[in-house]
Design a protein around this motif. Structure first.
Motif, PDB file in Angstrom:
ATOM      1  N   THR A 222       0.832  -1.214   0.000  1.00 42.49           N
ATOM      2  CA  THR A 222       0.000   0.000   0.000  1.00 42.49           C
ATOM      3  C   THR A 222       0.856   1.249   0.000  1.00 42.49           C
ATOM      4  O   THR A 222       2.018   1.243   0.420  1.00 42.49           O
ATOM      5  CB  THR A 222      -0.908   0.031   1.243  1.00 42.49           C
ATOM      6  N   LEU A 223       0.243   2.313  -0.464  1.00 40.93           N
ATOM      7  CA  LEU A 223       0.795   3.652  -0.299  1.00 40.93           C
ATOM      8  C   LEU A 223       0.143   4.225   0.965  1.00 40.93           C
ATOM      9  O   LEU A 223      -1.069   4.443   0.993  1.00 40.93           O
ATOM     10  CB  LEU A 223       0.471   4.522  -1.506  1.00 40.93           C
ATOM     11  N   ASN A 224       0.914   4.440   2.008  1.00 35.90           N
ATOM     12  CA  ASN A 224       0.362   4.846   3.297  1.00 35.90           C
ATOM     13  C   ASN A 224       0.244   6.364   3.395  1.00 35.90           C
ATOM     14  O   ASN A 224       1.214   7.093   3.142  1.00 35.90           O
ATOM     15  CB  ASN A 224       1.236   4.335   4.443  1.00 35.90           C
ATOM     16  N   LEU A 225      -0.957   6.800   3.758  1.00 32.65           N
ATOM     17  CA  LEU A 225      -1.219   8.220   3.987  1.00 32.65           C
ATOM     18  C   LEU A 225      -1.395   8.454   5.481  1.00 32.65           C
ATOM     19  O   LEU A 225      -2.138   7.736   6.146  1.00 32.65           O
ATOM     20  CB  LEU A 225      -2.486   8.661   3.248  1.00 32.65           C
ATOM     21  N   GLN A 226      -0.696   9.461   6.000  1.00 31.74           N
ATOM     22  CA  GLN A 226      -0.852   9.829   7.404  1.00 31.74           C
ATOM     23  C   GLN A 226      -1.852  10.971   7.508  1.00 31.74           C
ATOM     24  O   GLN A 226      -1.670  12.018   6.908  1.00 31.74           O
ATOM     25  CB  GLN A 226       0.483  10.243   8.022  1.00 31.74           C
ATOM     26  N   VAL A 227      -2.906  10.736   8.284  1.00 29.87           N
ATOM     27  CA  VAL A 227      -3.965  11.728   8.472  1.00 29.87           C
ATOM     28  C   VAL A 227      -3.802  12.325   9.863  1.00 29.87           C
ATOM     29  O   VAL A 227      -3.753  11.604  10.863  1.00 29.87           O
ATOM     30  CB  VAL A 227      -5.362  11.084   8.341  1.00 29.87           C
ATOM     31  N   THR A 228      -3.699  13.643   9.951  1.00 29.38           N
ATOM     32  CA  THR A 228      -3.554  14.323  11.238  1.00 29.38           C
ATOM     33  C   THR A 228      -4.678  15.338  11.435  1.00 29.38           C
ATOM     34  O   THR A 228      -5.161  15.940  10.468  1.00 29.38           O
ATOM     35  CB  THR A 228      -2.198  15.048  11.331  1.00 29.38           C
ATOM     36  N   PHE A 229      -5.076  15.508  12.690  1.00 32.28           N
ATOM     37  CA  PHE A 229      -6.094  16.506  13.015  1.00 32.28           C
ATOM     38  C   PHE A 229      -5.881  16.968  14.456  1.00 32.28           C
ATOM     39  O   PHE A 229      -5.218  16.294  15.250  1.00 32.28           O
ATOM     40  CB  PHE A 229      -7.508  15.947  12.827  1.00 32.28           C
ATOM     41  N   TRP A 230      -6.463  18.115  14.797  1.00 30.47           N
ATOM     42  CA  TRP A 230      -6.297  18.718  16.116  1.00 30.47           C
ATOM     43  C   TRP A 230      -7.633  18.780  16.846  1.00 30.47           C
ATOM     44  O   TRP A 230      -8.679  18.932  16.221  1.00 30.47           O
ATOM     45  CB  TRP A 230      -5.730  20.131  16.001  1.00 30.47           C
ATOM     46  N   VAL A 231      -7.559  18.664  18.178  1.00 29.54           N
ATOM     47  CA  VAL A 231      -8.750  18.812  19.022  1.00 29.54           C
ATOM     48  C   VAL A 231      -8.462  19.869  20.086  1.00 29.54           C
ATOM     49  O   VAL A 231      -7.303  20.120  20.428  1.00 29.54           O
ATOM     50  CB  VAL A 231      -9.153  17.480  19.696  1.00 29.54           C
ATOM     51  N   ASP A 232      -9.527  20.474  20.578  1.00 31.38           N
ATOM     52  CA  ASP A 232      -9.423  21.457  21.653  1.00 31.38           C
ATOM     53  C   ASP A 232      -9.689  20.738  22.976  1.00 31.38           C
ATOM     54  O   ASP A 232     -10.819  20.334  23.259  1.00 31.38           O
ATOM     55  CB  ASP A 232     -10.435  22.583  21.434  1.00 31.38           C
ATOM     56  N   THR A 233      -8.645  20.583  23.795  1.00 32.53           N
ATOM     57  CA  THR A 233      -8.799  19.845  25.052  1.00 32.53           C
ATOM     58  C   THR A 233      -9.602  20.620  26.092  1.00 32.53           C
ATOM     59  O   THR A 233     -10.025  20.043  27.089  1.00 32.53           O
ATOM     60  CB  THR A 233      -7.424  19.498  25.640  1.00 32.53           C
TER      61      THR A 233
END
Length: 280
Positions: A222-233
């Motif tokens: 596979t071609l691996n994609l890294q998905v990132t996101f932010w949350v407000d703690t």
């Protein structure tokens, strides 16, 4: 009998002094508790820092109680004892400090932590391998609740001496996960689908800290994609793990709808046969 030879006037006077002394101590005890709560409320209204406010109010309470003992000593005629204690404070401090080195060390470390404030109540931290949420800072230790519900009391000196990781000091925390695409797919199209899908998830920030996708690895299958996101703690309406779960599910569903194949690991098995081998 000797029992009847007791000087009742002297005994009455002694009991009276002891009763008044006990009353003074009780008065100072309740006064210390009342003033501690009043000071804590006042500090919270001024600084909005429950950790430091609680620490300072506890120290203030101890000072008032100590003052109560001083008043009692003078009332019962032990002025010389008080003077002796003050005069011998240097030697006493050395002896007590040596005997209670760990307690004194943790107390001083607590003062440094209270004023430096590397964490606040509710922050998620990692201290010497222990991760959890900060509950309170005491005179001797800091109480942390781990993710599985354990309450850990870490000595303040240990916090000062070891690296401390604060995941939420600014209120933001980043999460990520990996998506594997089949080779030959429309990679840019898939990245666009992922960004649109994850932006719809409740709890994912879309302002200055936006979700992102990039290629992380060229794997075997596979071609691996890294998905990132932010949350407000600071926003406790929805838990971080729930946000991450919803984000992964949303991305998978949108990719499947768009017709992208998400293969598992592919193994190639080769069978080499000896051409000179013949079956009987």
């Amino acid at each position: 009998m000797e029992f009847f030879d007791i000087n009742w006037d002297e005994t009455y006077g002694t009991l009276k002094i002891l009763g008044i002394s006990l009353g003074i101590l009780i008065l100072f005890y309740f006064l210390a508790n009342f003033l501690q709560k009043a000071l804590k409320r006042r500090l919270l209204s001024k600084m909005d820092d429950p950790l430091l406010a609680n620490f300072l109010s506890v120290i203030f309470r101890l000072i008032i109680i100590l003052a109560g003992f001083m008043v009692v000593f003078r009332f019962v005629g032990l002025t010389g004892v008080v003077s002796g204690l003050l005069a011998g404070a240097g030697i006493s401090a050395f002896v007590i400090g040596f005997a209670l080195k760990d307690i004194g060390e943790n107390f001083l470390a607590g003062i440094l932590l209270a004023f430096k404030r590397p964490f606040r109540v509710g922050d998620i931290v990692n201290i010497d391998g222990v991760s959890g949420t900060v509950l309170t800072l005491n005179l001797r230790d800091t109480q942390i609740k781990t993710g599985d519900g354990k309450d850990v009391f870490i000595p303040n000196a240990q916090i000062i001496k070891n690296p401390l990781i604060n995941y939420t000091i600014d209120g933001f925390l980043r999460y990520d996960f990996i998506i594997g695409l089949d080779y030959g797919s429309d990679y840019k199209g898939a990245m666009k689908v992922i960004l649109e899908a994850i932006s719809k998830v409740k709890g994912v920030l879309n302002n200055q800290k936006k979700p992102n996708v990039w290629i992380s690895d060229l794997a075997e299958s596979t071609l691996n994609l890294q998905v990132t996101f932010w949350v407000d703690t600071f926003d406790r309406e929805i838990g971080d793990m729930e946000v991450k779960t919803n984000a992964i599910v949303q991305v998978l569903e949108e990719l499947e709808k768009a017709g992208y194949n998400l293969p598992a690991r592919v193994l190639e098995i080769k069978n080499y046969r000896d051409e000179g081998f013949k079956e009987a």
